[in-house]
Design a protein around this motif. Sequence first.
Motif, PDB file in Angstrom:
ATOM      1  N   LYS A   1      40.064  40.265  45.184  1.00  0.00           N
ATOM      2  CA  LYS A   1      40.191  38.940  44.592  1.00  0.00           C
ATOM      3  C   LYS A   1      41.158  38.992  43.421  1.00  0.00           C
ATOM      4  CE  LYS A   1      36.094  39.781  41.739  1.00  0.00           C
ATOM      5  NZ  LYS A   1      34.733  39.316  41.401  1.00  0.00           N
ATOM      6  N   THR A   2      41.658  37.811  43.062  1.00  0.00           N
ATOM      7  CA  THR A   2      42.578  37.723  41.923  1.00  0.00           C
ATOM      8  C   THR A   2      41.776  37.674  40.627  1.00  0.00           C
ATOM      9  OG1 THR A   2      42.590  35.310  42.021  1.00  0.00           O
ATOM     10  CG2 THR A   2      44.282  36.473  43.283  1.00  0.00           C
TER      11      THR A   2
ATOM     12  N   THR B   1      38.260  34.336  38.567  1.00  0.00           N
ATOM     13  CA  THR B   1      38.401  35.297  39.663  1.00  0.00           C
ATOM     14  C   THR B   1      38.405  34.519  40.973  1.00  0.00           C
ATOM     15  OG1 THR B   1      36.019  35.646  39.817  1.00  0.00           O
ATOM     16  CG2 THR B   1      37.242  37.133  38.375  1.00  0.00           C
ATOM     17  N   ALA B   2      39.244  34.987  41.887  1.00  0.00           N
ATOM     18  CA  ALA B   2      39.375  34.347  43.208  1.00  0.00           C
ATOM     19  C   ALA B   2      39.757  32.875  43.077  1.00  0.00           C
ATOM     20  CB  ALA B   2      38.081  34.493  44.006  1.00  0.00           C
ATOM     21  N   CYS B   3      40.589  32.571  42.096  1.00  0.00           N
ATOM     22  CA  CYS B   3      41.031  31.181  41.895  1.00  0.00           C
ATOM     23  C   CYS B   3      42.321  30.954  42.685  1.00  0.00           C
ATOM     24  CB  CYS B   3      41.262  30.897  40.416  1.00  0.00           C
ATOM     25  SG  CYS B   3      41.847  29.231  40.071  1.00  0.00           S
TER      26      CYS B   3
END
Length: 723
Positions: free
Chosen positions: A323-324, A381-383
């Motif tokens: 994830k980012t 996160t995970a955006c």
Amino acid sequence: MTGISGRGNDVALQIFGAAMNASPDALLALDADGMVLCANAAAARLFGLPQDAFAGLDHRPLIAEGFRGEVANLFRQLLAHPDQPQPPREIAGLRSDGSEFPLEVAAAVLPAGPRSDPALIPAGDTGPAGARLLLSARGTAHRQATNESLREAMSLLTATLESTADGILVMGVDGSVAGFNEQFLTMWGIPPALLEADSEEPAVRVVMAQVADPVSFTARLNEVQKDPSAESHDVVELLDGRTFERYSRPQRVGEKIVGRVWSFRDATPRRKAQEQVHQALKDLAEQAEKLRAMAFQDPLTGLANRAVFNEALANSLAEPRLKTVDVLLLDLDDFKEVNDILGHQAGDDMLVEVARRLRGCTPTADVVARLGGDEFVVLLTACPDPDEIAACIVRCLHVPVTIGGTVLRPSLSLGLASLGQDSVGPSELLRHADIAMYAAKAAGKNRFLRFHPDMMQALVQRTHMESGLQLAVPRGEITVDFQPIVSHRMGQVVQLEALARWDRGGERVPPSIFIPLAERTGLINEIGAEVMASGMVQLARWLSEDPSRSLAVNVSGVQLQERDFAGTVLRLAEASGVAPYQLVLEVTESVFFDADGDLIDQLGTLRAAGARVALDDFGTGYSSLGRLQDLPVDTVKIDKTFVSMVRTGNERLPILSSMINMAHSLGLTVTAEGIETAAQADYLTALDCDSLQGYLFSLPEPGDRLIPALHHAEEALNALKGR
């Protein structure tokens, strides 16, 4: 006779004519027929006729038709009773082009040749035989403009008095009521008729009936009355549960105390709010579980604190790269001014509102935290689109909010850093966001920027500039330019402002860049001393030629924090041979925000030695006109943003006239900055502005081009007088 026309050339008339020419008022000597014997130069200017055209002229065509009878009546009364002076008459005159203009005329009898005009002298008149008349006249058009400015200033003062939430009562030195506003009557429930009565006793009884402690209330009044110059502030509790803050200060006209101003402010809502907060804190102290939870919360905003954010960021980076991870770091632009001007409570209210809005526009965030002060951080996160979230934050927070009765528009700078191909630790990722945030500030504030490696280079350049500034004075890179300030009334340059310049490696660094850097790093003390010393040395001879000339130098609030700043200035003046009274220290309004006693003492020492203090950029800060009387200043400099409102010269700008009139009423002189056109110069001169500064007269020039700059300024001033 030279410069005077009239009947006869006798020596007495020549002497009389010369005396007339020395008068600023228009003077006409008339014979008993009302014919002009002679007229002075002021009469020629006033009526628009050549001076030699008055000889033998009937005076009546110089008077508007509707006022000729009034002038004739004035003459009759004078000749009938020459020992009884007649008051001046307000009439209208006629110029040679036929235009009317307002006049004030007076007359006197001059014993001379035979009387011959029965129209002027009624039968049976006992005036001296052969009397001649001296008619004096002066234009009064300027009074209309002055009266209008005065009405505008009084209207502004009345509106200000009635718009305040405080109850105001003004007492004369004799104890009589000199004035009050409606809020005072409302707060105390006093009928207006009681304060307009011959005695203040009925109104006092109304007040005393409401006070919880009349003894201490009266004792405080007596204590203040014993010292007319005393100022006081205390709290008054009322029987109905209200709390008033009571302020008192002397009312001065110049140096004379003419009365006392009492101000009452209803502090009941604030007191109740404080009591509620106190009770809430007591309740929290009894709840151990809630106290434990507060270890992970920011106590003011309720957001997560730094410890929670750091732990969450470290955990996010430690997880597998599926994830980012994005960090959005932001702080409020110019937040310190909110605390300085409106108080820390208003600052806290602003932070709470920012936290509320930040929570609202980041519902999917992993953590929203306050790191401290006005700095906040968001962890995503995970955006799928962190840039859109950042843009949303900027938009949502830049919406007006009312705090303490003041409308504020929060502005923020935001830096966005994302985990890229290269693995970085928590502190490095947060540092990238921090660098991007400062880049956003440098780019104009109220925006967001995503971190880019080039920003590291910009940071290095800023660091390099700071290190260069450290050596600017030893290397002789700090120089001084001078800009003339002119007096229209005196018709000459009366002051030169010294302006710091930094020439670095053949390039000039703008003051807007290096001055804030110097203040931030503390180098402004060294640079300011260099500018002041160089300015004094270069202008010592010019100043010694005319004691009315002066040198103005900008002084930073950082410099004033030096304990021996005043002593340093006076020693520099003595070493260069410059008299302290020829120094003007320019400060901005911000130096007086929460000013400590040492700063005020520094300025007091300099003023006691003869130096003057000018309030620079007046009108752009948060000070009010009324606060001027409390500041240790001698001059105000109207900021160029107000001057730029004058475009054609035909505008009606009450704010300018009010600023100038109020400053003059407090004994201050006024300088207008940013004069670029003749229309602006004429407009400010008409408002009785004391001195003017701007590109119309001269650009700032180095010392070796000072003479041409002075010539250019005086030529521009002469051109204005010839308009």
